[in-house]
Design a protein around this motif. Structure first.
Motif, mmCIF file in Angstrom:
data_model
loop_
_atom_site.group_PDB
_atom_site.id
_atom_site.type_symbol
_atom_site.label_atom_id
_atom_site.label_comp_id
_atom_site.label_asym_id
_atom_site.label_seq_id
_atom_site.Cartn_x
_atom_site.Cartn_y
_atom_site.Cartn_z
ATOM 1 N N ASP A 1 13.635 28.787 28.893
ATOM 2 C CA ASP A 1 14.444 27.851 29.677
ATOM 3 C C ASP A 1 14.850 28.483 31.005
ATOM 4 N N GLY B 1 16.952 17.828 26.375
ATOM 5 C CA GLY B 1 16.020 18.906 26.077
ATOM 6 C C GLY B 1 15.453 18.710 24.684
ATOM 7 N N MET C 1 14.572 24.082 25.924
ATOM 8 C CA MET C 1 15.498 23.301 26.753
ATOM 9 C C MET C 1 16.766 22.978 25.947
#
Length: 192
Positions: free
Chosen positions: A120, A153, A178
């Motif tokens: 991420d 996410g 995410m």
């Protein structure tokens, strides 16, 4: 509700999605969602992902190969509508009117966006890639009326009010990419 947002530059890079794969998607949607269609109609969610590799071409090759995935062992093969490369190039792999297999429980109503990268943080710290991602996501929000709270996410899939899964063993299945903390930051940037 949403201002008109012009589309970003998008490179058309279609993966093979012919009749056989559409039929596989239809069977998947019937089994998992009770929908007898391969079509994505009126999407309500955008799911942000990372590819877990540093190669756009490897990602395209993985998604173009219509083979059972190594995790759930199902067809059609996994895919996403868009892949954003490290240089900020946005590739569209699948038309927005077709379901992609990218998020258990949400494929029936979600647009999938993959970001080439392994973490991420790598994606969030890459200015060109992040800028392209925000542009694409804002345009999709404008086009389909998707609220920022429904830009999630992959790791947040189970908390989506749209999550539904008919296959019992998969009802709690998700991934870690995410994360909620990453997406809190991402959604703040979307709102600017």
């Amino acid at each position: 509700m949403f201002a008109d947002v012009p589309p970003p530059a998008i490179v058309q890079s279609p993966i093979p999605f012919k009749a056989r794969r559409k039929n596989e998607m239809r069977r998947y949607a019937r089994r998992h969602y009770g929908i007898d269609s391969f079509r994505l109609e009126g999407p309500k969610v955008i799911v942000e992902h990372i590819t877990a590799n540093n190669s756009y071409s490897a990602t395209w090759n993985t998604f173009s190969a219509d083979v059972a995935d190594p995790e759930l062992h199902e067809l059609p093969g996994t895919c996403a509508h868009f892949v954003i490369d490290r240089d900020g190039t946005i590739h569209q792999l699948v038309p927005l009117g077709i379901m992609c297999r990218h998020t258990v429980g949400l494929n029936y109503t979600a647009i999938g966006i993959e970001h080439v990268g392994t973490t991420d943080g790598q994606v969030m710290d890459d200015r060109r890639q992040l800028r392209a991602s925000l542009r694409l996501t804002r345009w999709l929000q404008s086009r389909f009326g998707i609220s920022t709270e429904n830009v999630i996410g992959h790791a947040e899939s189970l908390s989506s009010p749209y999550h539904q899964e008919r296959v019992r063993r998969l009802r709690g299945q998700t991934h870690g990419d995410m994360s909620a903390s990453t997406m809190t930051r991402y959604r703040k940037l979307l709102s600017k």
